[in-house]
Design an enzyme around this catalytic site. Structure first.
Site, PDB file in Angstrom:
ATOM      1  N   HIS A 286       7.959  -3.566   5.590  1.00  0.00           N
ATOM      2  CA  HIS A 286       7.036  -4.574   5.055  1.00  0.00           C
ATOM      3  C   HIS A 286       6.126  -5.088   6.179  1.00  0.00           C
ATOM      4  O   HIS A 286       4.915  -5.248   5.992  1.00  0.00           O
ATOM      5  CB  HIS A 286       7.802  -5.777   4.497  1.00  0.00           C
ATOM      6  CG  HIS A 286       8.627  -5.509   3.275  1.00  0.00           C
ATOM      7  ND1 HIS A 286       9.958  -5.815   3.199  1.00  0.00           N
ATOM      8  CD2 HIS A 286       8.307  -4.976   2.065  1.00  0.00           C
ATOM      9  CE1 HIS A 286      10.427  -5.502   2.001  1.00  0.00           C
ATOM     10  NE2 HIS A 286       9.444  -4.981   1.293  1.00  0.00           N
TER      11      HIS A 286
ATOM     12  N   LYS B 170      16.251  -9.519 -10.878  1.00  0.00           N
ATOM     13  CA  LYS B 170      16.790  -8.497  -9.972  1.00  0.00           C
ATOM     14  C   LYS B 170      18.072  -8.959  -9.276  1.00  0.00           C
ATOM     15  O   LYS B 170      18.639  -8.210  -8.471  1.00  0.00           O
ATOM     16  CB  LYS B 170      15.749  -8.126  -8.910  1.00  0.00           C
ATOM     17  CG  LYS B 170      14.586  -7.329  -9.477  1.00  0.00           C
ATOM     18  CD  LYS B 170      13.714  -6.803  -8.356  1.00  0.00           C
ATOM     19  CE  LYS B 170      12.587  -5.953  -8.895  1.00  0.00           C
ATOM     20  NZ  LYS B 170      11.659  -5.531  -7.844  1.00  0.00           N
TER      21      LYS B 170
ATOM     22  N   ARG C 234       5.666   4.366  -0.085  1.00  0.00           N
ATOM     23  CA  ARG C 234       6.497   5.117   0.843  1.00  0.00           C
ATOM     24  C   ARG C 234       6.500   6.599   0.516  1.00  0.00           C
ATOM     25  O   ARG C 234       6.296   7.433   1.355  1.00  0.00           O
ATOM     26  CB  ARG C 234       7.936   4.593   0.823  1.00  0.00           C
ATOM     27  CG  ARG C 234       8.087   3.303   1.554  1.00  0.00           C
ATOM     28  CD  ARG C 234       9.339   2.601   1.158  1.00  0.00           C
ATOM     29  NE  ARG C 234       9.256   2.124  -0.215  1.00  0.00           N
ATOM     30  CZ  ARG C 234      10.120   1.323  -0.777  1.00  0.00           C
ATOM     31  NH1 ARG C 234      11.162   0.925  -0.109  1.00  0.00           N
ATOM     32  NH2 ARG C 234       9.961   0.912  -2.020  1.00  0.00           N
TER      33      ARG C 234
ATOM     34  N   SER D 107      14.664  -2.631   1.266  1.00  0.00           N
ATOM     35  CA  SER D 107      15.529  -3.814   1.339  1.00  0.00           C
ATOM     36  C   SER D 107      16.905  -3.479   0.771  1.00  0.00           C
ATOM     37  O   SER D 107      17.932  -3.926   1.279  1.00  0.00           O
ATOM     38  CB  SER D 107      14.919  -4.964   0.535  1.00  0.00           C
ATOM     39  OG  SER D 107      13.650  -5.284   1.017  1.00  0.00           O
TER      40      SER D 107
HETATM   41  P1  ADP Z   1       9.292  -5.195  -5.281  1.00  0.00           P
HETATM   42  O1  ADP Z   1      10.526  -5.802  -5.874  1.00  0.00           O
HETATM   43  O2  ADP Z   1       8.021  -5.800  -5.766  1.00  0.00           O
HETATM   44  O3  ADP Z   1       9.254  -3.695  -5.246  1.00  0.00           O
HETATM   45  P2  ADP Z   1       9.808  -5.094  -2.451  1.00  0.00           P
HETATM   46  O4  ADP Z   1      10.060  -6.234  -1.555  1.00  0.00           O
HETATM   47  O5  ADP Z   1      10.909  -4.102  -2.618  1.00  0.00           O
HETATM   48  O6  ADP Z   1       9.363  -5.736  -3.803  1.00  0.00           O
HETATM   49  O7  ADP Z   1       8.504  -4.324  -1.992  1.00  0.00           O
HETATM   50  C1  ADP Z   1       7.253  -4.941  -1.931  1.00  0.00           C
HETATM   51  C2  ADP Z   1       6.206  -3.895  -1.646  1.00  0.00           C
HETATM   52  O8  ADP Z   1       6.439  -3.330  -0.369  1.00  0.00           O
HETATM   53  C3  ADP Z   1       6.228  -2.711  -2.623  1.00  0.00           C
HETATM   54  O9  ADP Z   1       4.890  -2.265  -2.802  1.00  0.00           O
HETATM   55  C4  ADP Z   1       7.036  -1.665  -1.899  1.00  0.00           C
HETATM   56  O10 ADP Z   1       6.682  -0.357  -2.307  1.00  0.00           O
HETATM   57  C5  ADP Z   1       6.607  -1.932  -0.470  1.00  0.00           C
HETATM   58  N1  ADP Z   1       7.596  -1.522   0.517  1.00  0.00           N
HETATM   59  C6  ADP Z   1       8.915  -1.768   0.534  1.00  0.00           C
HETATM   60  N2  ADP Z   1       9.499  -1.200   1.610  1.00  0.00           N
HETATM   61  C7  ADP Z   1       8.516  -0.576   2.289  1.00  0.00           C
HETATM   62  C8  ADP Z   1       8.468   0.234   3.469  1.00  0.00           C
HETATM   63  N3  ADP Z   1       9.555   0.556   4.145  1.00  0.00           N
HETATM   64  N4  ADP Z   1       7.270   0.703   3.858  1.00  0.00           N
HETATM   65  C9  ADP Z   1       6.157   0.437   3.142  1.00  0.00           C
HETATM   66  N5  ADP Z   1       6.128  -0.287   2.024  1.00  0.00           N
HETATM   67  C10 ADP Z   1       7.281  -0.787   1.595  1.00  0.00           C
END
Ligand code: ADP
Length: 174
Positions: free
Chosen positions: A29, A53, A102, A140
């Site tokens: 992130h 979630k 990703r 995450s």
């Molecule tokens: P959500 O529940 O909205 O998917 P996340 O916190 O899991 O929330 O992810 C938020 C955003 O960040 C999403 O667009 C996800 O694809 C992106 N994201 C999560 N992990 C990574 C990573 N390692 N690299 C790039 N983008 C990421």
């Protein structure tokens, strides 16, 4: 040239919203946030309530961890929102939503979400950003799984998150 100059002087403040669960925020992130912070005057990392979630960390904890993890970048701030993302984007006077991509596996859902948000509000544009290759496998969910099994996640999360996970793991089981 004059217009570009005026934009860079902040007359037309360019704000991007980076929404997500951030349960917890990871280095993947942060990689996306850093890239976005170079493109926009202001980046708001918006923590979604995500009650459905069943998040590990409360909304307040997640926002606090985002805030402490982005403190080095003056044009990045942390906030939270509930309800429709496009409504929040309008309230914050932004027009761009940043999402991270990703792998192909992210694409279908993200594509659907972006088009639905556009349907709800034509003014909102979604910008996809790719992290450094080394963060492509990072999520995450995996961080929580590894940490709960006693694995070392120090390479994957910023120090405040590492500490929060350590405290949480010392308490009641995840
Ligand atoms: P959500 O529940 O909205 O998917 P996340 O916190 O899991 O929330 O992810 C938020 C955003 O960040 C999403 O667009 C996800 O694809 C992106 N994201 C999560 N992990 C990574 C990573 N390692 N690299 C790039 N983008 C990421």
């Amino acid at each position: 040239m004059r217009e570009v100059f005026q934009v860079s002087q902040g007359q037309l403040m360019r704000t991007a919203i980076y929404p997500g669960s951030f349960d917890p925020i990871t280095n993947g992130h942060l990689d996306v946030i850093q890239r976005a912070a170079r493109l926009f005057d202001r980046v708001i990392v918006a923590v979604a309530t995500s009650e459905a979630k069943g998040p590990l960390l409360s909304r307040e904890e997640r926002v606090d961890l985002v805030r402490r993890s982005v403190s080095a970048w003056p044009n990045v701030e942390a906030d939270s929102f509930a309800g429709l993302l496009v409504e929040y984007v309008r309230q914050r006077e932004a027009h761009v939503v940043v999402r991270g991509l990703r792998a192909v596996s992210d694409f279908e859902f993200e594509f659907q979400l972006a088009l639905m948000n556009r349907k709800l509000n034509e003014q909102v544009e979604t910008l996809f950003m790719m992290p450094r290759e080394s963060y492509i496998f990072l999520s995450s969910r995996l961080v929580k799984e590894i940490a709960s099994l006693g694995g070392d996640v120090s390479e994957f999360v910023p120090p405040p998150v590492l500490e929060a996970l350590r405290v949480r793991l010392a308490g009641p089981p995840l």
